[in-house]
Enzyme design. Structure first.
Site, mmCIF file in Angstrom:
data_model
loop_
_atom_site.group_PDB
_atom_site.id
_atom_site.type_symbol
_atom_site.label_atom_id
_atom_site.label_comp_id
_atom_site.label_asym_id
_atom_site.label_seq_id
_atom_site.Cartn_x
_atom_site.Cartn_y
_atom_site.Cartn_z
ATOM 1 N N HIS A 964 0.827 -1.209 0.000
ATOM 2 C CA HIS A 964 0.000 0.000 0.000
ATOM 3 C C HIS A 964 0.866 1.265 0.000
ATOM 4 O O HIS A 964 0.695 2.149 -0.846
ATOM 5 C CB HIS A 964 -0.910 -0.029 1.239
ATOM 6 C CG HIS A 964 -1.790 1.178 1.373
ATOM 7 N ND1 HIS A 964 -3.121 1.169 1.007
ATOM 8 C CD2 HIS A 964 -1.540 2.439 1.823
ATOM 9 C CE1 HIS A 964 -3.639 2.371 1.230
ATOM 10 N NE2 HIS A 964 -2.699 3.150 1.734
ATOM 11 N N GLU A 965 1.793 1.343 0.954
ATOM 12 C CA GLU A 965 2.625 2.544 1.056
ATOM 13 C C GLU A 965 3.564 2.683 -0.144
ATOM 14 O O GLU A 965 3.880 3.794 -0.573
ATOM 15 C CB GLU A 965 3.430 2.527 2.354
ATOM 16 C CG GLU A 965 2.590 2.455 3.627
ATOM 17 C CD GLU A 965 1.544 3.551 3.702
ATOM 18 O OE1 GLU A 965 1.762 4.631 3.127
ATOM 19 O OE2 GLU A 965 0.493 3.331 4.335
ATOM 20 N N HIS A 968 1.763 4.545 -2.887
ATOM 21 C CA HIS A 968 1.848 5.998 -2.699
ATOM 22 C C HIS A 968 3.195 6.521 -3.200
ATOM 23 O O HIS A 968 3.266 7.537 -3.900
ATOM 24 C CB HIS A 968 1.720 6.338 -1.208
ATOM 25 C CG HIS A 968 0.310 6.375 -0.711
ATOM 26 N ND1 HIS A 968 -0.685 7.085 -1.329
ATOM 27 C CD2 HIS A 968 -0.263 5.802 0.386
ATOM 28 C CE1 HIS A 968 -1.813 6.949 -0.656
ATOM 29 N NE2 HIS A 968 -1.582 6.167 0.392
ATOM 30 N N HIS A 1096 -6.246 10.629 12.046
ATOM 31 C CA HIS A 1096 -6.451 10.936 10.625
ATOM 32 C C HIS A 1096 -7.204 12.257 10.439
ATOM 33 O O HIS A 1096 -6.861 13.059 9.566
ATOM 34 C CB HIS A 1096 -7.245 9.811 9.953
ATOM 35 C CG HIS A 1096 -6.412 8.652 9.536
ATOM 36 N ND1 HIS A 1096 -5.956 7.707 10.426
ATOM 37 C CD2 HIS A 1096 -5.926 8.268 8.328
ATOM 38 C CE1 HIS A 1096 -5.253 6.796 9.783
ATOM 39 N NE2 HIS A 1096 -5.203 7.124 8.516
ATOM 40 N N ILE A 1097 -8.232 12.481 11.250
ATOM 41 C CA ILE A 1097 -9.082 13.652 11.012
ATOM 42 C C ILE A 1097 -8.802 14.805 11.978
ATOM 43 O O ILE A 1097 -9.293 15.911 11.765
ATOM 44 C CB ILE A 1097 -10.581 13.294 11.059
ATOM 45 C CG1 ILE A 1097 -11.006 12.891 12.480
ATOM 46 C CG2 ILE A 1097 -10.895 12.180 10.079
ATOM 47 C CD1 ILE A 1097 -12.511 12.715 12.629
ATOM 48 N N PHE A 1098 -8.003 14.549 13.033
ATOM 49 C CA PHE A 1098 -7.732 15.627 13.984
ATOM 50 C C PHE A 1098 -6.265 16.042 14.024
ATOM 51 O O PHE A 1098 -5.939 17.073 14.610
ATOM 52 C CB PHE A 1098 -8.189 15.223 15.391
ATOM 53 C CG PHE A 1098 -9.674 15.019 15.502
ATOM 54 C CD1 PHE A 1098 -10.550 16.052 15.231
ATOM 55 C CD2 PHE A 1098 -10.202 13.792 15.856
ATOM 56 C CE1 PHE A 1098 -11.917 15.877 15.316
ATOM 57 C CE2 PHE A 1098 -11.559 13.595 15.947
ATOM 58 C CZ PHE A 1098 -12.428 14.646 15.675
ATOM 59 N N ALA A 1099 -5.382 15.248 13.439
ATOM 60 C CA ALA A 1099 -3.962 15.619 13.453
ATOM 61 C C ALA A 1099 -3.304 15.392 12.100
ATOM 62 O O ALA A 1099 -2.114 15.633 11.957
ATOM 63 C CB ALA A 1099 -3.222 14.824 14.532
ATOM 64 N N TYR A 1102 -6.938 14.497 6.811
ATOM 65 C CA TYR A 1102 -8.140 13.814 6.335
ATOM 66 C C TYR A 1102 -9.409 14.366 6.978
ATOM 67 O O TYR A 1102 -10.440 13.698 6.974
ATOM 68 C CB TYR A 1102 -8.029 12.306 6.602
ATOM 69 C CG TYR A 1102 -7.195 11.578 5.580
ATOM 70 C CD1 TYR A 1102 -7.776 11.010 4.452
ATOM 71 C CD2 TYR A 1102 -5.827 11.481 5.723
ATOM 72 C CE1 TYR A 1102 -7.017 10.351 3.507
ATOM 73 C CE2 TYR A 1102 -5.045 10.821 4.784
ATOM 74 C CZ TYR A 1102 -5.644 10.268 3.674
ATOM 75 O OH TYR A 1102 -4.869 9.619 2.736
#
Length: 1184
Positions: A964-965, A968, A1096-1099, A1102
């Protein structure tokens, strides 16, 4: 108070001789006679504050009475077996042999055995060392048995009702003023009396209060143990202070003696022993407190006292760490001094050899005829002249050599003298022009500079001022240039480099480096704004250079924070983060740059520009608007404060998760608690224990330490048969960073509130609209996709749960009717093993890291016509396990580089797997004669590290994570875009960046690929065909359930950024629970605080975009179906051609075209979700 003491060696020998003549009596006291002063103490307490000595019979007290039995093992005992024999003799019976061995063994321990609390703390090292401390205790409601190595000061009590002060001899002090009514108005203690007091206070009979309960006694014992450690630490500090004081005086003999005695290496070793016993205490005493709190006979005030002792222990650990650093620094100074002395001696020897070698040569050449010497009494004038010539030549050579040696020193002094002379002649005083000092008011003497009184004087003074100003500005510029040169030469962040100097960057470099860089970039930005032109060379290229420099340098710092975390690094980043954000806001809100981009878009050349250039201009305009360039002054100030605060909160959020993860350590002593855990997990747990101070820990015998780091956490949830252990670890994981000082809940509230306010300032209804402005999807489209996938997955997930319950019931599991979250992974793994006969742990030997990487590189070569080769040593790395690689095209030309950091390091590295850029491909930032700068990335994973001689053996999921990585990384490295703003991953809409990464995961199930990576690390055997088929079949196992979990994350993300009202009736956790009821088959636990670790969504990046994983998965599944259509297993040439097409579109075009256009160019049509649903076996559910 009496002590029951063992006879010393002479008496013991006599008794042993007598014991040979007559049968031994059964009295325990007479059975215990060993050489070496073994000491026993036995007390009985009445619970009212009184105590009495008693016989050593190991009986327990009755009612409120309790007994204490203490054994002091001799310090001279080197053998564990001999210590065990002492204790067996005095404690057995009633204690069992196993209980006794528990008291004398090495390593920390805490347990609840036969109704008794048992704990043990100790430090390694020989028993004769003063720094080897050992304490063990066995506590019941009415008795305490303790064992120590050597004497623990102040452990006993003074005679009942008597204070130490009563022992002070009477003193008559001459001249002491005494009031008849009040007596002496003060107490004078002479020095010898003070020494007497201190001696008594460190004796056995210290002035301690008599305990009134067993819990009082336990606290007393632990507290005296801490005092003992503290005494040793204080002695070390005093010794260290004394040595430092002497060293400051510069004593040559002292330094030599310290080096010869190896004083500080020994001290360092002793400090490590103390740290070990403190670390053991940190592990054991909290568990003692926790278990004692459940006992009715343990008083609440003593629980508080234990908590204070634990806090004291932690402070002591910090103090010890500081002392260790002091010792290290002193030793380094001594080593440096020793090296200097050696170099000096070598220098002297070299100098002497330089002198005497030419002298001997000259003497040998010109002094052959000894008749020329005066003492030969020969008066031949020619011979005398020859001798004189030899001596003159020798003196000349000697002077020449002395001049050569002294030249650097003389040159430096002459240069300094010339600079001082020039400085005195200039107008500068303290390096400021005289006129400037006068104008600033620094010179108060009116006669020094009188005001002009005539036009000629005015003109003259203007000339002087102009000249002075010119000289001042020139001098300041020179000083700034010197300072900049010095800063760049000493700070690795500011040097010019091709590959970042990860190994040279320390926290001390960050504050000055970032601040200097920001100052330089501010100057460059000022220059750009003043001279900006709406052209590519006049705007885009210089702007890219400014932005790239900050991105690269800050990327180094941010990356080190993720993989090499430390308090010093965090503190440095926090100090400069606001400065960095301030500059970014200023750059993003630059009106001249914004207007210049708008001018380009409105120019006549717009239609002739390439797609990539058009997207750059449009993206910069949109970015400026979203950065608040159009806001009024007051709103822009508030916007900037919000951005500053959001950056700080995101950093704090991430730090809290890392700290909370590190804070959890589950020490396991009994192996039966880990039944079911695979060998690799046990090895990892033992290796963790070793790193935490349990130096004798092994995979077979323990002890083991479990953490919340990925490999450890997943192993427990999947394999531990101990349900209570699974529950404990699961609850700890879902409540990470949700309490105490690390509580992220208020941080989330602040983040969401600030994001909403930011959206309102920009004219949007909610923050999700701000996020969607830079993405492919809209809120409605994203919610539509999530609902479609939810409905497709629901029935399958419900059936998954029924299958688990049915299977567990067949296996006789007690939790069948109470299946909870910590049971699902365990029974899912058992069902998968049963259904497909696949044990993920048994597959590990087939997936060794070297083989997996070889197979992955082979796949990249086949698909994309590239060659990947090791390039270790070319670039500095941040850890010895990091590997460096180069990617070459088919002609052997390098096209990119990447770092690979594969292993978990819980103490300094955040969890998960990620890829990030180091630098991007860029024409404007090419080095030297190169036409383009090549991209560099790093790939970071957290898989199980090598254990012993075994390589890193991976689970299949870890293999998927690497693929996966790497996907990217390929998109960033194989880009063909030369414009830096849209090369690689830059400029791509966020909900499309997961396409290549998820695409690469599909290749893990490709037969040829799997065959190339799945080889047994010992035998080289390929993965059996039947196992491959089972892996493929198991791919859709519980697909519905797993997909619902991802949909929950995406849905709660959108809900929080669209519907959540800060301070409203619903909290963030209420929203999570409400979303969970609609999406989860099993409701969430009421205490679930997953959001507190949802970085993911706070730091990360995303926020309002977690749906991107599902959005991009539609694209990746459809892209992979193109390879299926050409024939995955029987058309290698077709696969290669399709791979080249994928490289030339998806991977090459970067952000130069919209993702939809790029996809259509590759696939020939727009994307469809049918391939995704088919791959996960959800087509039937959708049709229904």
């Amino acid at each position: 108070m009496e002590l029951v003491l063992e006879e010393t060696s002479a008496e013991a020998d006599e008794i042993e001789e007598e014991s040979l003549k007559s049968p031994a009596k059964d009295t325990r006291l007479y059975r215990t006679h060993f050489p070496g002063a073994v000491r026993q103490k036995a007390y009985k307490f009445d619970g009212l504050g009184n105590y009495f000595t008693k016989e050593w019979d190991l009986t327990e007290g009755r009612g409120r009475e309790f007994c204490w039995y203490h054994v002091e093992l001799p310090k001279g005992n080197h053998k564990l077996s001999l210590s065990a024999q002492y204790l067996i003799d005095v404690l057995c019976p009633p204690l069992k042999l196993q209980d006794i061995l528990m008291l004398v063994s090495n390593g920390p321990y805490f347990g609840y055995i036969d109704g008794a609390l048992v704990f043990r703390v100790n430090s390694p090292g020989p028993a004769t060392s003063n720094f080897t401390l050992r304490l063990a205790a066995r506590i019941t409601q009415n008795s305490v048995i303790t064992v120590s190595l050597g004497r623990i000061p102040r452990l006993s009590f003074s005679p009942v009702g008597q204070s130490l002060l009563s022992e002070i001899p009477s003193i008559e002090t001459p001249g002491l003023v005494i009031d008849d009514k009040t007596g002496p108005n003060g107490i004078v203690i002479r020095e010898h009396v003070l020494e007497f007091l201190l001696t008594m206070n460190h004796s056995e009979e210290a002035d301690n209060p008599v305990p009134r309960s067993v819990s009082n006694l336990l606290v007393h014992i632990v507290d005296r143990h801490m005092d003992h450690i503290q005494d040793i630490v204080i002695e070390l500090e005093i010794e260290l202070d004394t040595v430092e004081l002497e060293l400051d005086k510069g004593g040559f003999a002292l330094k030599k003696q310290l080096l010869d005695d190896r004083r500080f290496p020994k001290m360092h070793l002793n400090l490590q022993r103390l740290l070990q016993v403190v670390a053991h205490g940190e592990q054991v005493f909290p568990r003692v407190k926790e278990k004692s709190a459940t006992k009715s006979w343990f008083k609440s005030e003593d629980i508080v006292s234990l908590e204070e002792i634990i806090g004291r222990l932690r402070r002591l650990k910090e103090n010890l760490g500081f002392i260790v650093n002091r010792v290290t620094v002193i030793q380094a100074g001594l080593d440096s001094w020793q090296a200097e002395q050696i170099n000096r001696k070598l220098y002297y020897l070299s100098f002497l050899s330089m002198i005497f070698l030419p002298l001997s040569i000259v003497t040998g050449v010109f002094g052959m005829n000894v008749g020329g010497l005066p003492w030969t009494e020969k008066n031949d004038p020619s011979l005398k002249d020859g001798f004189r010539n030899v001596m003159i030549l020798c003196a000349a050579i000697l002077l020449f050599l002395l001049l050569c040696v002294a030249f650097p020193y003389l040159y430096a002094h002459i240069s300094a003298w010339r600079r001082r002379r020039a400085l005195r002649r200039s107008w500068s005083i303290n390096r400021k022009p005289f006129v400037r000092r006068t104008l600033l008011g620094e010179v108060k003497d009116a006669t020094a500079f009188s005001p002009p009184s005539s036009p000629s004087q005015v003109a003259s003074h203007k000339c002087i001022i102009a000249t002075a100003s010119f000289m001042a500005s020139k001098q300041e510029k020179e000083e700034e240039e010197e300072e900049a040169l010095e800063m760049k030469s000493s700070n690795p962040l500011l040097k010019d480099f091709v590959f970042p100097p990860y190994d040279a960057v320390d926290p001390k470099h960050i504050r000055p480096g970032i601040r200097y860089l920001l100052k330089k970039l501010e100057s460059d930005l000022d220059e750009l704004e003043n001279m900006v032109e709406p052209t590519w060379p006049g705007l885009v290229d210089p702007l890219e250079k400014i932005m790239d420099r900050l991105r690269v340098v800050w990327g180094i710092v941010n990356h080190l924070n993720a993989v090499k975390d430390s308090p010093e690094l965090r503190s440095a980043i926090e100090d400069v983060q606001s400065d960095k954000v301030k500059f970014q806001l200023r750059l993003g809100q630059s009106k001249p740059i914004y207007n210049a981009f708008r001018a380009i878009k409105e120019s006549s050349s717009w239609q002739t520009m390439s797609d990539a250039c058009k997207r750059i201009v449009e993206a910069r305009i949109l970015e400026a608007v979203l950065n608040g360039v159009s806001l009024e002054v007051d709103d822009r100030d508030r916007f900037n404060k919000i951005q500053q605060e959001l950056e700080k909160l995101a950093k704090k959020f991430d730090d809290n998760i890392l700290d909370a993860t590190k804070n959890f350590e589950k020490l396991i002593i009994e192996k039966k608690e880990l039944d079911g855990m695979p060998a690799t997990a046990l090895s990892l747990a033992a290796q963790t224990a070793v790193s935490k101070g349990h130096e004798n820990a092994t995979a077979e015998n323990g002890p083991w330490i479990l953490t919340l780091d990925g490999p450890s956490y997943r192993s427990v949830l999947q394999h531990a048969q101990n349900r209570s252990l699974r529950e404990e670890v699961f609850r700890a994981y879902i409540t990470r960073a949700s309490s105490g000082d690390l509580n992220n809940t208020p941080i989330i509230d602040q983040i969401l509130s600030l994001r909403l306010e930011k959206a309102k300032l920009l004219g949007y209804d909610n923050y999700a609209e701000v996020s969607m402005a830079k993405k492919m999807a809209t809120i409605d489209k994203a919610e539509e996709l999530l609902e479609k996938l939810r409905s497709a997955s629901w029935d399958s997930a419900v059936q998954d749960m029924e299958d688990l319950k049915s299977f567990s019931k067949d296996k006789g599991a007690l939790e069948t009717n109470d299946m909870n979250h910590w049971d699902i992974n365990f029974w899912s793994e058992r069902l998968r093993e049963s259904k497909y006969d696949i044990n993920e742990e048994e597959l590990r030997p087939f997936f060794s890291l070297p083989k997996v990487m070889d197979g992955l590189f082979g796949l990249a070569k086949m698909l994309f016509d590239i060659n990947i080769e090791p390039a270790d040593g070319i670039a500095p790395v941040w850890n010895k396990d990091v590997k460096f690689f180069r990617i070459n095209d088919s002609l052997g030309n390098p096209v990119a580089y990447f770092y690979f950091d594969p292993y978990s390091r819980p103490s300094e590295k955040r969890g998960g797997a990620w890829m990030d850029e180091v630098v991007g491909r860029s024409r404007a930032l090419a080095h030297g004669a190169d036409s383009v700068r090549l991209p560099v990335v790093h790939i970071v994973c957290n898989q199980t590290p090598p254990v012993g001689d075994k390589p890193s053996l991976m689970t299949f999921r870890e293999v998927e994570a690497v693929f996966h990585e790497f996907g990217h990384a390929l998109q960033h490295m194989l880009t063909k875009q030369d414009e830096g703003f849209v090369s690689g991953l830059r400029g791509i809409e966020k909900d499309a960046v997961e396409l290549p990464s998820q695409f690469m995961e599909y290749w893990c199930y490709h037969r040829d690929t799997l065959t190339s990576i799945a080889k047994h690390y010992e035998t080289g055997e390929n993965l059996p065909e039947e196992v491959y088929l089972k892996l493929v079949a198991a791919r859709t196992f519980r697909a519905g359930s797993l997909y619902l979990r991802q949909i929950r994350y995406a849905s709660v993300d959108l809900e929080l950024h669209t519907e959540y009202v800060p301070g409203g009736a619903e909290s963030i956790h209420d929203i999570d629970q409400r979303v969970g009821l609609r999406i989860q088959v099993i409701p969430l636990l009421p205490e679930d605080r997953f959001l507190c670790s949802f970085s993911h969504i706070f730091a990360d990046e995303y926020e309002a975009g977690y749906y991107s994983y599902q959005w991009a998965e539609v694209l990746s599944a459809d892209a992979f179906s193109a390879f299926e259509e050409v024939g995955l297993h029987n058309n290698k040439q077709g696969i290669k051609e399709m791979g080249r097409k994928f490289r030339d579109t998806i991977l090459a075009l970067g952000g130069g075209k919209s993702p939809l256009e790029v996809f259509v160019e590759f696939r020939g049509r727009e994307p469809s979700p049918e391939a995704l649903l088919r791959h996960y076996g959800l087509v039937t559910a959708t049709s229904a």
